[in-house]
Design a protein around this motif. Structure first.
Motif, PDB file in Angstrom:
ATOM      1  N   PRO A   1      -4.350  17.115  18.498  1.00 36.56           N
ATOM      2  CA  PRO A   1      -3.162  15.860  18.936  1.00 36.56           C
ATOM      3  C   PRO A   1      -3.372  14.596  18.281  1.00 36.56           C
ATOM      4  CG  PRO A   1      -4.044  17.107  20.636  1.00 36.56           C
ATOM      5  CD  PRO A   1      -5.059  17.603  19.657  1.00 36.56           C
ATOM      6  N   ASN A   2      -4.327  14.142  18.024  1.00 40.27           N
ATOM      7  CA  ASN A   2      -4.419  12.864  17.180  1.00 40.27           C
ATOM      8  C   ASN A   2      -4.380  12.616  15.821  1.00 40.27           C
ATOM      9  OD1 ASN A   2      -5.027  11.625  19.707  1.00 40.27           O
ATOM     10  ND2 ASN A   2      -7.339  11.611  19.387  1.00 40.27           N
ATOM     11  N   PHE A   3      -4.360  13.920  15.277  1.00 36.47           N
ATOM     12  CA  PHE A   3      -4.340  14.003  13.809  1.00 36.47           C
ATOM     13  C   PHE A   3      -3.375  13.118  13.280  1.00 36.47           C
ATOM     14  CE2 PHE A   3      -2.920  16.175   9.825  1.00 36.47           C
ATOM     15  CZ  PHE A   3      -3.809  16.121   9.174  1.00 36.47           C
ATOM     16  N   GLN A   4      -1.823  13.059  13.580  1.00 33.42           N
ATOM     17  CA  GLN A   4      -0.896  12.321  13.007  1.00 33.42           C
ATOM     18  C   GLN A   4      -1.296  10.751  13.137  1.00 33.42           C
ATOM     19  OE1 GLN A   4       2.086  14.980  14.815  1.00 33.42           O
ATOM     20  NE2 GLN A   4       3.449  14.578  13.059  1.00 33.42           N
ATOM     21  N   LYS A   5      -1.616  10.592  14.410  1.00 31.05           N
ATOM     22  CA  LYS A   5      -1.885   9.164  14.721  1.00 31.05           C
ATOM     23  C   LYS A   5      -2.791   8.619  13.780  1.00 31.05           C
ATOM     24  CE  LYS A   5      -3.850   7.579  18.348  1.00 31.05           C
ATOM     25  NZ  LYS A   5      -4.317   7.688  19.454  1.00 31.05           N
ATOM     26  N   ARG A   6      -3.875   9.328  13.672  1.00 29.55           N
ATOM     27  CA  ARG A   6      -5.116   8.914  12.913  1.00 29.55           C
ATOM     28  C   ARG A   6      -4.779   8.631  11.548  1.00 29.55           C
ATOM     29  NH1 ARG A   6     -10.639   8.789  13.891  1.00 29.55           N
ATOM     30  NH2 ARG A   6     -11.118   8.987  16.091  1.00 29.55           N
ATOM     31  N   THR A   7      -4.323   9.926  10.866  1.00 28.27           N
ATOM     32  CA  THR A   7      -3.895   9.777   9.624  1.00 28.27           C
ATOM     33  C   THR A   7      -2.981   8.640   9.415  1.00 28.27           C
ATOM     34  OG1 THR A   7      -3.940  12.267   9.565  1.00 28.27           O
ATOM     35  CG2 THR A   7      -3.038  11.342   7.767  1.00 28.27           C
ATOM     36  N   LYS A   8      -1.722   8.247   9.994  1.00 29.11           N
ATOM     37  CA  LYS A   8      -1.080   7.220   9.656  1.00 29.11           C
ATOM     38  C   LYS A   8      -1.868   5.787   9.906  1.00 29.11           C
ATOM     39  CE  LYS A   8       2.464   9.015  12.064  1.00 29.11           C
ATOM     40  NZ  LYS A   8       3.576   8.939  13.114  1.00 29.11           N
ATOM     41  N   ALA A   9      -2.554   5.922  10.891  1.00 27.09           N
ATOM     42  CA  ALA A   9      -3.429   4.729  10.916  1.00 27.09           C
ATOM     43  C   ALA A   9      -4.303   4.558   9.574  1.00 27.09           C
ATOM     44  CB  ALA A   9      -4.275   4.653  12.030  1.00 27.09           C
ATOM     45  N   PHE A  10      -4.986   5.691   9.191  1.00 27.81           N
ATOM     46  CA  PHE A  10      -5.559   5.470   8.142  1.00 27.81           C
ATOM     47  C   PHE A  10      -4.628   5.048   6.472  1.00 27.81           C
ATOM     48  CE2 PHE A  10      -6.617   7.421   3.890  1.00 27.81           C
ATOM     49  CZ  PHE A  10      -7.802   6.991   3.443  1.00 27.81           C
ATOM     50  N   VAL A  11      -3.664   5.540   6.600  1.00 25.42           N
ATOM     51  CA  VAL A  11      -2.665   5.268   5.325  1.00 25.42           C
ATOM     52  C   VAL A  11      -2.533   3.659   5.557  1.00 25.42           C
ATOM     53  CG1 VAL A  11      -0.792   5.737   3.968  1.00 25.42           C
ATOM     54  CG2 VAL A  11      -1.767   7.704   5.149  1.00 25.42           C
ATOM     55  N   GLU A  12      -2.153   3.266   6.598  1.00 24.73           N
ATOM     56  CA  GLU A  12      -1.730   2.004   6.683  1.00 24.73           C
ATOM     57  C   GLU A  12      -3.211   0.858   6.236  1.00 24.73           C
ATOM     58  OE1 GLU A  12      -0.296  -0.670  10.336  1.00 24.73           O
ATOM     59  OE2 GLU A  12       0.572   1.290  10.216  1.00 24.73           O
ATOM     60  N   HIS A  13      -3.983   1.327   6.670  1.00 26.09           N
ATOM     61  CA  HIS A  13      -5.523   0.747   6.496  1.00 26.09           C
ATOM     62  C   HIS A  13      -5.649   0.667   4.963  1.00 26.09           C
ATOM     63  CE1 HIS A  13      -9.531  -0.308   6.757  1.00 26.09           C
ATOM     64  NE2 HIS A  13      -9.575   0.761   5.950  1.00 26.09           N
ATOM     65  N   PHE A  14      -5.541   1.654   4.515  1.00 24.87           N
ATOM     66  CA  PHE A  14      -5.926   1.775   3.175  1.00 24.87           C
ATOM     67  C   PHE A  14      -5.080   1.395   2.060  1.00 24.87           C
ATOM     68  CE2 PHE A  14      -7.227   4.718  -0.692  1.00 24.87           C
ATOM     69  CZ  PHE A  14      -8.318   3.847  -0.878  1.00 24.87           C
ATOM     70  N   ARG A  15      -3.529   1.267   2.703  1.00 27.92           N
ATOM     71  CA  ARG A  15      -2.857   0.771   1.715  1.00 27.92           C
ATOM     72  C   ARG A  15      -3.098  -0.675   1.555  1.00 27.92           C
ATOM     73  NH1 ARG A  15       1.603   2.648  -0.623  1.00 27.92           N
ATOM     74  NH2 ARG A  15       2.309   4.637   0.224  1.00 27.92           N
ATOM     75  N   GLN A  16      -3.794  -1.461   2.459  1.00 28.90           N
ATOM     76  CA  GLN A  16      -4.346  -2.639   2.522  1.00 28.90           C
ATOM     77  C   GLN A  16      -5.623  -2.862   1.631  1.00 28.90           C
ATOM     78  OE1 GLN A  16      -3.864  -3.800   6.390  1.00 28.90           O
ATOM     79  NE2 GLN A  16      -1.679  -3.848   6.304  1.00 28.90           N
ATOM     80  N   LYS A  17      -6.327  -1.939   1.789  1.00 28.03           N
ATOM     81  CA  LYS A  17      -7.717  -1.936   1.216  1.00 28.03           C
ATOM     82  C   LYS A  17      -7.649  -1.661  -0.212  1.00 28.03           C
ATOM     83  CE  LYS A  17      -9.721  -3.469   4.906  1.00 28.03           C
ATOM     84  NZ  LYS A  17     -10.349  -4.926   5.067  1.00 28.03           N
ATOM     85  N   LEU A  18      -6.958  -0.782  -0.874  1.00 26.96           N
ATOM     86  CA  LEU A  18      -6.691  -0.357  -2.018  1.00 26.96           C
ATOM     87  C   LEU A  18      -6.592  -1.649  -3.213  1.00 26.96           C
ATOM     88  CD1 LEU A  18      -7.227   1.797  -3.899  1.00 26.96           C
ATOM     89  CD2 LEU A  18      -5.102   2.717  -3.448  1.00 26.96           C
ATOM     90  N   PRO A  19      -5.777  -2.332  -2.860  1.00 31.73           N
ATOM     91  CA  PRO A  19      -5.635  -3.670  -3.968  1.00 31.73           C
ATOM     92  C   PRO A  19      -7.106  -4.407  -3.770  1.00 31.73           C
ATOM     93  CG  PRO A  19      -3.637  -3.356  -2.342  1.00 31.73           C
ATOM     94  CD  PRO A  19      -4.679  -2.402  -1.692  1.00 31.73           C
ATOM     95  N   GLU A  20      -7.842  -4.219  -2.815  1.00 30.96           N
ATOM     96  CA  GLU A  20      -9.132  -4.999  -2.937  1.00 30.96           C
ATOM     97  C   GLU A  20      -9.957  -4.271  -3.871  1.00 30.96           C
ATOM     98  OE1 GLU A  20     -11.754  -5.132   0.654  1.00 30.96           O
ATOM     99  OE2 GLU A  20     -10.406  -6.881   1.174  1.00 30.96           O
ATOM    100  N   TYR A  21      -9.939  -3.135  -3.892  1.00 27.86           N
ATOM    101  CA  TYR A  21     -10.546  -2.173  -5.123  1.00 27.86           C
ATOM    102  C   TYR A  21     -10.386  -2.991  -6.332  1.00 27.86           C
ATOM    103  CZ  TYR A  21     -11.858   1.563  -1.979  1.00 27.86           C
ATOM    104  OH  TYR A  21     -12.070   2.432  -0.835  1.00 27.86           O
ATOM    105  N   ASP A  22      -9.113  -3.046  -6.618  1.00 25.51           N
ATOM    106  CA  ASP A  22      -8.718  -3.588  -7.849  1.00 25.51           C
ATOM    107  C   ASP A  22      -9.366  -5.330  -8.188  1.00 25.51           C
ATOM    108  OD1 ASP A  22      -7.498  -1.357  -8.770  1.00 25.51           O
ATOM    109  OD2 ASP A  22      -5.084  -2.131  -7.974  1.00 25.51           O
TER     110      ASP A  22
END
Lengths: 116, 159, 377, 152, 360
Positions: C177-198
């Motif tokens: 049941p948490n799958f959607q919530k967690r995945t969305k949270a991850f995508v949101e998190h990673f959208r911010q972190k990926l520019p940091e990689y750059d």
């Protein structure tokens, strides 16, 4: 005073390593076997010797360094007296640097500063 | 002249990219809250595996020491690695009939790949995966476990 | 410069010796137990000869004895970083043979998890790539973000790496049941972190010096060597199976096949970074509306494939992964071949590494993104 | 190119080719001696241009062996599967295609290693996964190994 | 005037010893004290710096770092040192055993001698040559001989490559270190450390020498990092390429010496940088602000020195844990095509400023 102190430092440096190595030689375990004495090459027996004629490029940089380092030693006394001597010293060093810079430029254009 | 301008500007742009990188690491060292590692044995209390976590196979026993395994060997067949060995014995029922029950449910944890196929194959839901993950032992033989508890019996009504 | 130097006594050019060095199997940058026999002159590489098989388990032989359901867990152990996609390839091949159509729900979940797997694989690759270049800090940053994905997997199917989540005919469990919530949270998190990689690596002047123009692979060679995945796409070889032979829910989503022309290490790096953005966009398109329905279709307990041959390819994080099943109608395949992307990608290494330095070899190997169990099988 | 055209194309080079459609691919079985010529033809002709060999494997049948080539054209997008039938199981030999597709060099070494099929003219035909002194070819059906293969 | 002057302390020790001992005995005892103090300092520095590096690296990387031995893992490096002493010393079969064992001596010798010339606080220094900077640059580069010997004698090809890289690298960057220091010598007019520090009474050179001093400082930090073989210039021991570089074959205490030398070298480079550019133990003074300067003087000079050194060491660690490693040819290109020409122009620039009296 300073010279004797310098000798003191040499002696104490040798002592610290020597004592350490002797101490470690006494306390450390020793067990010999042939595999331990192999040079490490990712776990595979080595192929050929390691005492080889190595690429000359590394040494050539040392030669260029030697030339420039000698020049640097000439700059040391100049740097000390620069303030007190003023204009004469400045003009002299400009001439010196132009010659030095030409040397660097020559080496640059000759591709001596380029790897392979 | 152009070459010299290019030379100097290249130095400054290079330095800028370096500072950019240092800003990222600098951010993290000044924000110790972002630290992600944990001290493992100390955090045992709070460390909870997810319910689905596949730690090891266990045979569930009820409070009266009864399990649901009929000894049908479906899990043994389903297992790709020979992790499970079912050893059956025949016992005499009170009504005089002979009945096949499990003697030993042997589980070789050292061979298990936690693929979950045994659990899916079990017709009586006798086995399940536990959340225990601390499997390290000093002796390999300890990894071979007998899952049915001593003197445990087949639960009433399971067939 | 070496050519002009002469021996003052003899007047002959100074000679340097070729020598051999073993890189691996126990070496920090071979990422497993790959052994490379290097022929060097100074630091310049004249020849690279890979020696494989340190962890060859002959999975193909094992498959000839196993049922189709059992085969899947073996594929986890090949390319362990894209285990879900490997599982999917076998499942799809078997489903192709059984001629069953998957419910939409299964397709969508498979696709989401595939993309999450791809993200996690690329994150790990990014961290390791930084480490190979000497920027060790990136390793931990990559792992931090990867950890969130691994947690999603663990909550969904109980395993972190070797998931065995696909079964022929669907999925092993329904999603949590948490799958959607967690995945969305991850995508949101990673959208911010990926520019940091750059910021940390991509723009860095040292990084660019180390990667640009290193290990160039032309498009023709990429095709000829069968170099697929991000590595091939960086050379301009359009080979994305998700585009060319779409499977699961890929026909319904919009995404770009990331292509670059340069074919050097920098291009390979950029392709993977860009693929992470694409993967996130695919997940976002699907995660909101996961169709209701069954998570698996009914299959027989022991699946028997009809006589015939089945080839199924999927796009893993490393490239094109193919399963070739020859069935004689039994419960096990007569012959099963895994076409692993790493094996073909590795074959191009010698071609790319000739004439570069040891430090560059490390970069090239890292941008090939090799997973040794995938090569050795 | 459509499958029918492709069929004619292959037949024009190898008249004894046999065709079968399975798993969505067209399979053409040809004698091993003709394989190299056919492969070269298919690779180089403008209308076929099979430049991408995505899978190369061997199969051990009870009375013969086959080497299977999965081909794709990156320009035309069509696929074909070539199967070279080698009649001898004792001394299987076939010409290499590593001069046509570079990837074949590694794949053929793998097939040699695991099936014992010898690829003539291969630049560097050695075992790739197993030790050089390994006896036997593990993926053959009659391979027995009491130590390494555990029967469940 | 500095209120914390160690000269009074050393003088009082000297006089109290002289009361009932002959002058030669006093000298010997003093020497023993100095030698002992420096040995302690040497090992202590190593232990502290290794711990600091681990913790700082950990915090950069979102980790906790060592946490087990002692509170916050404070005794971790001590435990490691004991472990290394108890490790078996291995020598490879075909190694040149004499040179193999000689290398740690040379590398420690160079760091030890350089450490001797460090002015830790006012009146607290063992050696104060009138050619201090020349001496330091000369002595600190001796270490490369140790590295070359270590790499060559190990009979290991990784070590050999590491040693060769180290040779080309350290030797090249030696030039930049020397020249960037000379930029300040032009301003200070002396090579003696005590005089250079004294000349910064009215403000540190990095501020007073404006742009050329800043450029020289930047170059010094880059070249200094390269001289200590630390990331991003850690090519001689690039672990992803050469496994462990020149010390691949060293084990136990001999390895520990290389490790120790690397960290003490870092301290030395930071110490030189702090002394020449940041005023050494000199507190933060601004021109004629008597009141402000008086307040600053209350902070002991030892704190000033070690604070500055700690800052520079932190900077070097920051470099290491952020940047990718350079390749050998890029490393040499950076030195010969960027740092050296800039340095030469910069010295002229500085001389011109001194000539015009534009510095503060």
């Amino acid at each position: 005073m300073d010279k004797t102190a310098l000798i003191l430092f040499v002696i104490s440096a040798i002592a610290i390593v020597g004592i350490g190595m002797i101490f470690s030689w006494i306390v450390a375990p020793k067990s010999k076997n042939a595999v331990k004495e192999e040079p490490y090459e990712c776990g595979i027996p080595t192929k050929g010797t390691s005492f080889i004629q190595f690429r000359v490029g590394y040494y050539l940089f040392v030669i260029i360094f030697l030339i420039f380092d000698v020049e640097t030693v000439f700059i040391f006394p100049w740097a000390v007296v620069m303030k007190s001597m003023g204009m004469t010293a400045f003009i002299e060093i400009v001439i010196f640097f132009v010659i030095l810079g030409l040397g660097l430029l020559y080496a640059w254009k000759k591709n001596a500063l380029k790897w392979d | 002249m152009k070459a010299i301008v290019k030379y100097i500007s290249s130095i400054f742009s290079a330095l800028k990219t370096l500072f950019k990188g240092m800003a990222v690491t600098g951010h993290y060292i000044s924000h110790p809250k972002e630290i992600i590692t944990q001290q493992y044995p100390e955090n045992r209390e709070t460390l909870k595996m997810f319910d689905m976590f596949r730690g090891e196979v266990v045979l569930t026993h009820s409070e009266s020491n009864e399990h649901r395994c009929t000894g049908c060997s479906a899990c043994e067949v389903a297992c790709p690695n020979g992790t499970i060995e079912i050893i059956n014995k025949r016992i005499e029922m009170p009504d005089g009939k002979k009945k096949k029950v499990i003697d030993k449910f042997v589980y070789h944890l050292s061979m298990c790949t936690f693929c979950n196929l045994c659990i899916l194959s079990c017709p009586t839901d006798a086995i399940k995966m536990s959340q225990d993950f601390e499997h390290a032992v000093f002796d390999r033989s300890q990894l071979t476990k007998v899952l049915n508890k001593p003197a445990s019996k087949l639960m009433e009504g399971v067939r | 410069m070496a050519e002009t130097a002469t021996n003052t006594n003899t007047g002959k050019p100074l000679e340097t010796q070729e020598y051999f060095i073993n890189m691996g199997p126990q070496h920090p940058s071979t990422h497993g137990v790959l052994r490379l026999m290097l022929t060097l002159e100074g630091e310049t590489i004249h020849n690279v000869e890979p020696h494989l098989g340190y962890i060859h388990r002959s999975i193909e032989k094992m498959c000839e004895k196993d049922t189709y359901a059992q085969i899947i867990h073996l594929t986890d152990r090949m390319d362990y970083l894209s285990s879900h996609m490997n599982n999917e390839a076998v499942s799809l091949a078997v489903e192709q043979g059984l001629e069953v159509e998957m419910p939409e729900r299964v397709k969508v979940i498979r696709t989401i998890i595939s993309e999450l797997t791809r993200l996690s694989s690329h994150q790990l690759w990014w961290g390791v790539f930084g480490m190979d270049l000497g920027a060790i800090t990136s390793f931990l940053y990559g792992f931090r973000d990867r950890e969130m994905i691994i947690d999603i997997f663990e909550e969904t199917c109980g395993a972190r790496l070797t998931m065995n989540y696909n079964v022929p005919g669907g999925l092993m469990f329904d999603i949590h049941p948490n799958f959607q919530k967690r995945t969305k949270a991850f995508v949101e998190h990673f959208r911010q972190k990926l520019p940091e990689y750059d910021q940390l690596l991509t723009g860095n002047v040292i990084f660019e010096m180390r990667t640009k123009g290193i290990g160039i692979l032309s498009k023709e060679d990429a095709i000829s060597f069968g170099v697929t995945g991000p590595t091939g796409r960086a050379s301009g070889f359009s080979n994305d199976v998700r585009k060319h032979n779409p499977y699961s829910a890929y026909p319904q989503v919009e995404f770009n096949e990331v292509l670059r022309e340069e074919g050097d290490s920098y291009a390979r790096y950029k392709v993977r970074i860009q693929e992470m953005w694409e993967s996130m966009s695919i997940i976002e398109q699907l995660i909101e509306n996961i169709p209701e329905g069954d998570y698996k279709v009914k299959t027989k307990a022991v699946i028997k494939l009809p006589k015939g041959e089945y080839y199924q390819k999927v796009e893993t994080a490393r490239g094109e992964f193919g399963v070739y099943i020859i069935s004689e109608g039994g419960k096990s395949p007569y012959r099963l071949k895994f076409r692993s992307p790493g094996f073909s990608n590795l074959s191009a290494l010698n071609h790319m590494a000739k004439g570069v330095k040891i430090a560059d070899l490390v970069v090239i190997m890292s941008t090939l993104d090799l997973v040794i169990p995938d090569i050795d099988r | 190119m459509e499958q029918e055209q492709l069929k004619e194309r292959i037949l024009s080079v190898v008249p004894e080719a046999e065709f079968e459609i399975t798993g969505g691919y067209m399979n053409a079985t040809v004698p091993s001696a003709k394989l190299h010529d056919l492969a070269k033809n298919l690779r180089e002709s403008e209308d076929t241009l099979f430049d991408y060999l995505f899978c190369l494997t061997g199969v051990d049948w009870p009375d013969h062996m086959t080497v299977v080539y999965h081909l794709k054209s990156t320009t035309h997008g069509h696929n074909v599967v070539l199967k070279a039938k080698i009649d001898s199981r004792e001394n299987p030999e076939i010409d290499t295609v590593s001069d046509i597709w570079q990837t074949a060099e590694f794949h053929e070494r793998e097939v040699f290693d695991l099936f014992g099929i010898i690829f003539r003219n291969h630049p560097d035909l050695r075992r790739i996964f197993l030790d050089d002194d390994w006896v036997g070819y593990p993926l053959r059906k009659d391979y027995v190994d009491k130590v390494n293969i555990i029967e469940l | 005037m500095n209120i914390y002057d160690f000269k009074s302390l050393t003088d009082s020790i000297h006089t109290s010893l002289s009361v009932n001992l002959s002058p030669s005995a006093v000298t010997i005892i003093e020497f023993i004290i100095i030698a002992f103090a420096f040995m302690m300092l040497f090992t202590l520095l190593g232990l502290i710096l290794v711990y600091a590096e681990r913790k700082i690296a950990a915090f950069f990387q979102l980790r906790l770092g060592p946490m087990r031995v002692g509170k916050w893992g404070i005794a971790q490096t001590a435990a490691d040192a004991i472990k290394l002493i108890l490790k078996e010393p291995l020598v490879t079969k075909n190694a040149d055993k004499f040179l193999f064992n000689l290398a740690p001596f040379i590398i420690i010798l160079s760091t030890f001698m350089a450490l001797g010339a460090m002015p830790f606080a006012k009146g607290l220094h063992a050696l104060d040559f009138d050619i201090g900077i020349l001496y330091l640059t000369a002595v600190s580069s001796l270490g490369v001989i140790g590295i070359l010997i270590a790499g060559w004698s190990s009979d290991n090809k990784y070590s050999l490559i590491g040693a060769m890289r180290s040779g080309a690298q350290v030797v090249s960057y030696e030039l930049s270190v020397g020249l960037s220091l000379l930029t300040v010598v032009v301003l200070a007019g002396s090579l003696q450390f005590s005089e250079i520090i004294a000349s910064q009474e009215a403000g540190w050179w990095i501020f007073r020498g404006h742009i050329p001093a800043l450029i020289a400082f930047t170059i010094f930090m880059i070249a200094g990092t390269a001289e200590t073989n630390r990331g991003p210039f850690d090519l001689p021991e690039a672990e992803s390429e050469l496994t462990a570089g020149f010390h691949t074959e060293y084990s136990g205490l001999k390895f520990a010496f290389f490790f120790l030398a690397e960290f003490v070298n870092m301290f030395i480079i930071a110490g030189i940088g702090a002394t020449v550019f940041l005023g050494g133990w000199m507190p933060f003074h601004i021109g004629n602000w008597e009141g402000f300067n008086r307040i600053m003087d209350f902070i002991p000079s030892l704190f000033w020195f070690f604070g500055k050194v700690a800052f520079l060491i932190f900077l070097m660690m920051w470099f290491k844990w952020t940047f990718p490693r350079l390749r050998i040819d890029q490393l040499l290109r950076l030195e010969w095509k960027y740092l050296l020409p800039i340095n030469l122009v910069n010295i002229l620039f500085m001389a011109f400023i001194v000539l015009m009296g534009w510095h503060f």
